[in-house]
Scaffold this motif. Structure first.
Motif, short mmCIF file in Angstrom:
data_model
loop_
_atom_site.label_atom_id
_atom_site.label_comp_id
_atom_site.label_asym_id
_atom_site.label_seq_id
_atom_site.Cartn_x
_atom_site.Cartn_y
_atom_site.Cartn_z
N ALA A 148 44.83 45.52 34.97
CA ALA A 148 45.81 45.89 33.93
C ALA A 148 47.22 45.59 34.42
N PRO A 149 48.04 44.96 33.58
CA PRO A 149 49.40 44.63 34.02
C PRO A 149 50.25 45.87 34.27
N ASN A 150 49.97 46.96 33.56
CA ASN A 150 50.70 48.21 33.73
C ASN A 150 49.91 49.34 33.08
N LEU A 151 50.39 50.55 33.21
CA LEU A 151 49.68 51.72 32.67
C LEU A 151 50.03 51.99 31.22
N ASP A 152 50.92 51.17 30.65
CA ASP A 152 51.31 51.34 29.25
C ASP A 152 50.32 50.69 28.29
N ILE A 153 49.43 49.84 28.79
CA ILE A 153 48.50 49.17 27.87
C ILE A 153 47.67 50.22 27.14
N SER A 154 47.30 49.88 25.90
CA SER A 154 46.60 50.86 25.07
C SER A 154 45.25 50.35 24.61
#
Length: 195
Positions: A148-154
């Motif tokens: 995942a590029p970041n923890l903001d992905i949904s």
């Protein structure tokens, strides 16, 4: 003079003493990290990893009968049921919600929504299959989070968006809750207490 032994006057058997021989692991042999994480991703991933290891430690050294034992009546919880349940939780949040994979749920059906616990029977093949399923789902989750590029992905839970960070926090909560159950189950099986 006050009673400092810890025993209750009505039940002298209620006094418990601590001893390393009763614990699942000595402090210098604990495979968990003990914290020290840096940054949000490493903190969430590290604590979830430690909770997953704790589940394995709670079940270590038990045969199929002990794994399937419902040792805290009248609850239908067993250590095997918890492994099966948590395999399903891993699948739901990482495969289904975050990755959008539409796969049948492990163990649960419309006819038996508690199949993860009801199907936890004292059979070595059932135990091995539960661990294989759990390990497979954990491996998928770890790959997903690492990529995942970041923890903001949904992902999508029903019609609601849910961020990866929320899923990681929820998984830590889920494991912590069930590892508490596992503490009691294991102590009732063979007297081993958790750390």
């Amino acid at each position: 003079m006050a009673d400092t032994t810890g025993s209750h006057p009505r039940n002298p058997q209620s006094h418990r003493t601590f001893g390393w021989w009763r614990t699942s692991v000595q402090p210098d042999g604990d495979p968990r990290s003990g914290g020290g994480f840096v940054g949000e991703r490493d903190t969430l991933v590290g604590h979830l990893r430690d909770q997953r290891i704790t589940l394995q430690m709670k079940c270590a050294g038990l045969d199929a009968e002990a794994m399937a034992r419902r040792s805290v009546e009248p609850s239908n919880l067993s250590l095997l049921g918890l492994v099966r349940h948590l395999a399903g939780v891993e699948q739901t949040w990482f495969r289904r919600v975050m990755a959008g994979q539409d796969e049948p749920r492990h163990y649960r059906t419309a006819d038996d929504p508690e199949g993860d616990f009801n199907g936890a029977v004292a059979d070595s093949e059932v135990v091995a299959q539960a661990w294989d399923t759990w390990r497979s789902e954990v491996a998928f989750a770890e790959r997903f989070v690492a990529g995942a590029p970041n923890l903001d992905i949904s992902g999508t839970d029903g019609d609601e968006p849910v961020e990866l960070r929320s899923v990681l926090v929820h998984m830590i909560e889920e494991y912590a809750r069930h590892n508490g159950h596992a503490d009691f189950l294991r102590e009732r099986i063979d007297g081993r207490v958790g750390r």
